[in-house]
Write an enzyme that holds these catalytic residues in place. Structure first.
Site, PDB file in Angstrom:
ATOM      1  N   CYS A  15       0.846  -1.193   0.000  1.00 16.14           N
ATOM      2  CA  CYS A  15       0.000   0.000   0.000  1.00 16.14           C
ATOM      3  C   CYS A  15       0.882   1.244   0.000  1.00 16.14           C
ATOM      4  O   CYS A  15       2.104   1.179   0.166  1.00 16.14           O
ATOM      5  CB  CYS A  15      -0.901  -0.002   1.222  1.00 16.14           C
ATOM      6  N   HIS A 127       0.030  -7.367  18.248  1.00 18.87           N
ATOM      7  CA  HIS A 127       0.454  -6.712  17.011  1.00 18.87           C
ATOM      8  C   HIS A 127       0.861  -5.276  17.314  1.00 18.87           C
ATOM      9  O   HIS A 127       0.232  -4.588  18.121  1.00 18.87           O
ATOM     10  CB  HIS A 127      -0.692  -6.733  15.989  1.00 18.87           C
ATOM     11  N   GLU A 129       0.625  -2.472  15.738  1.00 13.55           N
ATOM     12  CA  GLU A 129      -0.383  -1.431  15.518  1.00 13.55           C
ATOM     13  C   GLU A 129      -1.383  -1.389  16.664  1.00 13.55           C
ATOM     14  O   GLU A 129      -1.748  -0.307  17.152  1.00 13.55           O
ATOM     15  CB  GLU A 129      -1.122  -1.659  14.196  1.00 13.55           C
ATOM     16  N   THR A 166      -6.209  -1.370  11.173  1.00 18.90           N
ATOM     17  CA  THR A 166      -6.436  -1.026   9.766  1.00 18.90           C
ATOM     18  C   THR A 166      -6.271  -2.194   8.810  1.00 18.90           C
ATOM     19  O   THR A 166      -6.765  -2.145   7.682  1.00 18.90           O
ATOM     20  CB  THR A 166      -5.477   0.092   9.329  1.00 18.90           C
ATOM     21  N   SER A 224       2.798 -10.638   9.438  1.00 19.85           N
ATOM     22  CA  SER A 224       2.040  -9.601   8.753  1.00 19.85           C
ATOM     23  C   SER A 224       0.549  -9.865   8.869  1.00 19.85           C
ATOM     24  O   SER A 224       0.051 -10.901   8.418  1.00 19.85           O
ATOM     25  CB  SER A 224       2.437  -9.548   7.272  1.00 19.85           C
ATOM     26  N   SER A 225      -0.181  -8.917   9.447  1.00 23.61           N
ATOM     27  CA  SER A 225      -1.630  -9.050   9.546  1.00 23.61           C
ATOM     28  C   SER A 225      -2.263  -9.090   8.162  1.00 23.61           C
ATOM     29  O   SER A 225      -3.200  -9.862   7.915  1.00 23.61           O
ATOM     30  CB  SER A 225      -2.193  -7.872  10.357  1.00 23.61           C
TER      31      SER A 225
END
Length: 252
Positions: A15, A127, A129, A166, A224-225
């Site tokens: 992204c 995580h 984030e 997110t 990685s989510s």
């Protein structure tokens, strides 16, 4: 088995927020003499992280590990406010590469907590984030990952807000949102979704082809989510075999 056809999901890849963070750290290793320090992995991608290690980047989990005055970057996942403050007090050049959408969620947490809301936050325990977001208003926020955990949230005295990590899979988040709205009909939800549109676009692209495939390869790292969400998305869409790999060497 012989591979007759390869389908490429489109869109795919990083992204804009991840690209921005990678470019920013690439700029730092050109401008400053090594070592350059980074709080947590710049992005959850083993290949990218190893390339930066080879260029002299040192990834740390504690600001105390960074020598005073050393160049320092904060990762794309967003850091707890205390970490950001400590970094700025270190005396060196500091670049905060937090994703703009993660920054938006931090702002929503701060504003809603300030207005007396109890916040239900859907995220992955441990995580980076989620850790950073929870630290914005730790006394007002509840981390949940399932409908059972939503049911276990103590009944708040005031209004309830519903926010999200997110990088969640859209379908999983929607199911939790529906459940939360059944419990709290007046639930506050942001007018603009917390979910990354690039993440949801990539999941939609994968859904469009997964059922036609004998095997889906998801290229990404185990922490990685986004990557894990793509694996679950492909399986849910009907692909019988989904493999997560970092690169060609891991392909059976």
């Amino acid at each position: 088995m012989d591979v007759e056809k390869v389908l490429l999901a489109s869109p795919r890849g990083f992204c804009a927020g991840v690209e921005m963070a990678i470019k920013a750290l690439g700029w730092m290793v050109r401008v400053f003499e090594p070592p350059v320090y980074c709080y947590h992995e710049i992005v959850h991608n083993q290949v990218v992280v190893e390339r930066f290690r080879d260029l002299g980047v040192v990834f740390v989990e504690d600001v105390a590990e960074v020598p005073p005055g050393a160049p320092f970057m904060l990762s794309a996942h967003g850091a707890p406010p205390a970490v950001v403050a400590a970094a700025r007090e270190s005396g060196g050049a500091v670049v905060n590469a937090v994703c703009p959408l993660v920054k938006k969620v931090h702002h929503e947490v701060k504003v809603r907590a300030g207005k007396g809301y109890s916040i239900v936050y859907v995220g992955h325990t441990g995580h980076q984030e989620a850790i950073g977001t929870m630290a914005v208003a730790p006394d007002a926020i509840h981390l949940v990952e399932s409908t059972a955990e939503i049911d276990a949230v103590p009944e708040p005295e005031g209004p309830v807000a519903f926010l999200a990590q997110t990088t969640l899979a859209l379908d999983e988040w929607k199911a939790l949102l529906d459940h939360a709205q059944q419990r709290w009909p007046d639930l506050w939800v942001p007018g603009q979704s917390d979910l990354c549109f690039a993440t949801t676009n990539r999941q939609a692209a994968l859904k469009a082809i997964a059922a036609r495939c004998d095997v889906v390869l998801v290229i990404g790292s185990a922490n990685s989510s986004n990557t894990r969400a793509l694996v679950r998305t492909a399986l849910a869409a009907g692909c019988p075999r989904v493999l997560r790999i970092n690169g060609p060497a891991e392909l059976p």
